[in-house]
Design a protein around this motif. Structure first.
Motif, mmCIF file in Angstrom:
data_model
loop_
_atom_site.group_PDB
_atom_site.id
_atom_site.type_symbol
_atom_site.label_atom_id
_atom_site.label_comp_id
_atom_site.label_asym_id
_atom_site.label_seq_id
_atom_site.Cartn_x
_atom_site.Cartn_y
_atom_site.Cartn_z
ATOM 1 N N PRO A 146 0.799 -1.236 0.000
ATOM 2 C CA PRO A 146 0.000 0.000 0.000
ATOM 3 C C PRO A 146 0.826 1.278 0.000
ATOM 4 C CG PRO A 146 -0.847 -1.549 1.613
ATOM 5 C CD PRO A 146 0.471 -2.078 1.143
ATOM 6 N N ARG A 149 2.459 1.427 -3.433
ATOM 7 C CA ARG A 149 1.368 1.322 -4.399
ATOM 8 C C ARG A 149 1.763 0.491 -5.622
ATOM 9 N NH1 ARG A 149 -2.528 6.577 -3.969
ATOM 10 N NH2 ARG A 149 -2.622 6.559 -1.710
ATOM 11 N N ALA A 165 1.957 1.218 -9.968
ATOM 12 C CA ALA A 165 0.627 1.834 -9.836
ATOM 13 C C ALA A 165 0.088 2.364 -11.160
ATOM 14 C CB ALA A 165 0.668 2.953 -8.808
ATOM 15 N N ALA A 183 -3.712 1.024 -9.783
ATOM 16 C CA ALA A 183 -4.135 2.193 -8.996
ATOM 17 C C ALA A 183 -5.509 1.998 -8.357
ATOM 18 C CB ALA A 183 -4.124 3.439 -9.874
ATOM 19 N N PHE A 186 -5.834 1.050 -4.694
ATOM 20 C CA PHE A 186 -5.474 2.047 -3.693
ATOM 21 C C PHE A 186 -6.359 3.294 -3.731
ATOM 22 C CE2 PHE A 186 -1.740 -0.216 -5.352
ATOM 23 C CZ PHE A 186 -1.432 -0.973 -4.216
#
Length: 192
Positions: A146, A149, A165, A183, A186
């Motif tokens: 996280p 990412r 990401a 992406a 997240f």
């Protein structure tokens, strides 16, 4: 993470032990027969886990193939001594239904396991989990970070593949029709 019990347990004994009233609301794994308590991971970790489960669950529903388990459902990854890991999200493709689904820990491996890195995770612990899952027959393990990412896709006998990401992750041979922007794992529903 700290070891809780002095005597080793089997997966079946562990399942009964975690059901005790004194253990409710706590997270544990069984590592080589020893009970290890896992600290709460935090809100952001839970948010990312929820996104992963939602995205994979939506895919399963749209494709009418497989199903998703969450909340550290428990996968037996070793016997004698027993180990039970609780991946954050798992994806199964098998013949189980809600009526005949295993009520304790999974004996058969999922096709995909997802580990979302938490603030207290150490790289050695993550790699041990990944190795155990792959050795037990899980086709792929996604390690979702996280903070960075990104997602590392791990498969037995292959170098991990890092997906950033700004890229898309594909389901490979495990989930051939799956494709998603990294992406999205997240992002809030508003897209940020």
């Amino acid at each position: 993470m700290s070891t809780i019990t002095e005597q080793t347990m089997t997966a079946e004994e562990f399942f009964q032990w975690v059901q005790l009233p004194a253990n409710r609301g706590r997270r544990f794994e069984l590592v080589h027969g020893e009970v290890v308590e896992m600290p709460p991971a935090g809100k952001y970790h839970g948010f990312v886990c929820g996104n992963v489960a939602r995205i994979l669950g939506n895919f399963a529903a749209a494709q009418s193939v497989g199903y998703v388990c969450t909340n550290d459902a428990g996968v037996i990854v070793g016997r004698d001594p027993d180990s039970v890991r609780g991946p954050d999200v798992t994806y199964y493709i098998d013949d189980e239904t809600a009526d005949n689904m295993q009520r304790k820990y999974a004996q058969r491996p999922p096709v995909l396991a997802v580990e979302v890195v938490s603030p207290t995770d150490r790289i050695n612990d993550i790699m041990l989990r990944v190795t155990q899952l792959l050795a037990q027959g899980v086709a792929a393990v996604w390690v979702v970070d996280p903070e960075a990412r990104d997602i590392s896709i791990c498969r037995a006998g292959k170098e991990p593949q890092l997906v950033q990401a700004d890229e898309h992750i594909a389901g490979g041979t495990e989930l051939p029709e799956f494709r998603c922007a990294v992406a999205e794992f997240f992002a809030t529903p508003a897209g940020t």
